[in-house]
Scaffold this active site. Structure first.
Site, PDB file in Angstrom:
ATOM      1  N   LYS A  55      -2.847   7.826  -0.945  1.00 24.02           N
ATOM      2  CA  LYS A  55      -2.564   9.251  -0.804  1.00 24.02           C
ATOM      3  C   LYS A  55      -2.207   9.817  -2.184  1.00 24.02           C
ATOM      4  O   LYS A  55      -1.057   9.751  -2.610  1.00 24.02           O
ATOM      5  CB  LYS A  55      -1.404   9.500   0.172  1.00 24.02           C
ATOM      6  CG  LYS A  55      -1.249  10.990   0.534  1.00 24.02           C
ATOM      7  CD  LYS A  55       0.102  11.314   1.097  1.00 24.02           C
ATOM      8  CE  LYS A  55       1.126  11.532   0.018  1.00 24.02           C
ATOM      9  NZ  LYS A  55       0.850  12.710  -0.860  1.00 24.02           N
ATOM     10  N   GLU A  92       8.744   3.332  -7.931  1.00 27.07           N
ATOM     11  CA  GLU A  92       8.787   3.660  -9.360  1.00 27.07           C
ATOM     12  C   GLU A  92       9.130   5.142  -9.454  1.00 27.07           C
ATOM     13  O   GLU A  92       8.303   5.997  -9.151  1.00 27.07           O
ATOM     14  CB  GLU A  92       7.441   3.359 -10.026  1.00 27.07           C
ATOM     15  CG  GLU A  92       7.035   1.902  -9.936  1.00 27.07           C
ATOM     16  CD  GLU A  92       7.997   0.970 -10.649  1.00 27.07           C
ATOM     17  OE1 GLU A  92       8.708   1.431 -11.560  1.00 27.07           O
ATOM     18  OE2 GLU A  92       8.057  -0.212 -10.279  1.00 27.07           O
TER      19      GLU A  92
END
Length: 491
Positions: A183, A258
């Site tokens: 996505k 992250e």
């Protein structure tokens, strides 16, 4: 200028109002116009995935994954090598599109494509490595551990470096035998998704193994909740990462996060100041500061802070602001109006609190001129918050101990750097900085896609991706024992 080179590798007709599941298919979530930040021009139009689209993609990926896992390692590796070759053949076209879609310079677009080629070759190389270990055990028993894929990996990637930050998860996840549902951010769906789909499609990746669905929060939530997805790899803001972790954790998925950063560059009094200013400027203003590793604080010894500030002001005033993708400037636009407003608010609040605006500030449209703030101190918005804009914040310090304290005064823990010819002193400071990436005599954005990459605290969950860390992220261990016949037990 035309929106798309319709005769090239990236042809809008392929993905217009569509998603990718091995073929280009209609979506249920509507359409998604994609605008070039520098000009406001509509570059292209893709589909926008909703929760139903995500569920359908996960089902297809789940069905396609076993056959991909069973494919021989040499056959898999050849797919990645062909994809890398395609990226090299179409390099100029891909680099220009990445630059235009992200509002970056052609230098930045070229960098992303070069790194993509390395990531693809690195994924091919993973397949020639050992996939397990022989373990010590009792006589007559073979004991070994092997790495198995998670099954389906969901990848949610951001807008700032969309090609690299998507592919650094997609490529190793596929190499490990997973299927992937990607996505990308709907602001950069081609650079972060459909470009990758085109490379793998022409390289011969079996249909269904890679799904690409640009979408918003609803699509991301559906991906985190789907029971067929075994892992989520997310790169983005800390606020969004927290929601991803909550949703995925509730569904007992592995999560690699992250996230953001408030990264400090420490400049000691014995540093070569012109060199230090060059490092600080690059770290603060590269891609308009829209990088998680951006130099968010320039901690300068009080004896050289004024001189370093003056050098930064001169550099800021020499940089051209404009359409960087066309070579008209070094500094391009911010990604959207919301981010432009946020940068303005942080700078204004910091000046109101006592910081000095040495140069810079908002320009026309989405442009924000390279900015230098001096006299920044703890408690100010520019000291505390990740700005994600081209703002260099100079913070003076009196001693090494105070520099360490200021650098660690954050909930983030991504990148840090120290500049000094006294390597022993610089390394001693660096060893006490809470960060996942540490650079001595460089700036905070120093990175290579082959290194393990990960932060601490609000910069991530302690996991690392890249290089030798990829096997650990995208597989899990299975312990296996083999005997000639079952033993007799006392029961």
């Amino acid at each position: 200028m035309s929106a798309i080179n319709r005769t090239g590798f990236l042809q809008e007709s392929q993905w217009h109002a569509k998603l990718f599941n091995g073929a280009w298919v209609e979506a249920r979530g509507g359409t998604n116009p994609v605008r070039e930040p520098a000009t406001g021009q509509c570059l292209t139009q893709t589909a926008l995935a909703n929760a139903e689209d995500v569920a359908a993609a996960c089902q297809v990926a789940h069905r396609a994954q076993p056959a991909w896992q069973a494919l021989g390692p040499r056959d898999k590796a050849e797919v990645f090598r062909r994809a890398a070759q395609l990226a090299e053949i179409h390099f100029d076209e891909l680099a220009l599109f990445v630059a235009r879609e992200t509002g970056g310079s052609l230098l930045k677009g070229s960098h992303e494509v070069r790194e993509a080629v390395v990531l693809l070759h690195q994924a091919a190389g993973l397949l020639s490595q050992g996939h397990g270990l022989i373990l010590p055990s009792a006589a007559g028993r073979l004991s070994y551990a092997r790495r198995l894929p998670h099954g389906v990996v969901g990848v949610i990637s951001p807008f700032n470096f969309p090609l690299v930050l998507s592919l650094r998860a997609v490529a190793p996840a596929l190499a490990a035998g997973n299927a992937v549902v990607l996505k990308p951010d709907p602001q950069t769906p081609v650079s972060g998704g459909f470009l990758i789909a085109r490379l793998f499609q022409d390289a011969g990746l079996p249909p269904g193994v890679l799904q690409v669905l640009p979408g918003g929060a609803q699509a991301g939530e559906a991906l985190c909740e789907d029971p067929r997805v075994g892992m989520i790899a997310f790169t983005g803001s800390t606020a969004a990462g927290r929601k991803v972790a909550e949703t995925a954790g509730r569904n007992l998925k592995k999560v690699a996060l992250e996230l953001g950063g408030k990264n400090s560059l420490i400049v000691l009094e014995d540093a070569d100041l012109p060199l230090a200013a060059s490092n600080a400027a690059w770290g603060a203003w590269l891609h308009q500061g829209q990088i998680c590793m951006a130099t968010g604080r320039i901690l300068a010894h009080a004896s050289i802070a004024d001189e370093l500030t003056a050098l930064l002001v001169a550099k800021a005033n020499a940089l051209q602001v404009g359409d960087a993708a066309q070579g008209q400037a070094q500094v391009g636009p911010l990604i959207n109006e919301r981010q432009h407003v946020r940068v303005c608010q942080i700078v204004e609040a910091s000046v109101a609190a006592g910081a000095r605006l040495e140069t810079g500030g908002p320009g026309e449209g989405l442009f924000y001129r390279p900015t230098v703030l001096s006299g920044v101190r703890p408690g100010m918005a520019a000291f505390e918050q990740e700005i994600f804009g081209p703002v260099a914040c100079v913070v003076p310090f009196e001693s090494d101990e105070q520099a360490i304290e200021l650098a660690n005064a954050t909930e983030y823990g991504l990148s840090a750097a120290v500049i000094s010819p006294s390597l022993g002193r610089a390394m001693a400071i660096g060893e006490r900085l809470r960060c996942g990436l540490l650079h001595i005599n460089d700036q905070t954005v120093a990175d290579e896609c082959i290194n393990p990459f990960g932060g601490r605290g609000h910069s991530g969950n302690g996991g690392s991706v890249g290089g030798p860390a990829d096997w650990d992220e995208y597989t899990q261990w299975q312990w296996v024992t083999v005997k000639n016949e079952p033993p007799r037990y006392p029961f």
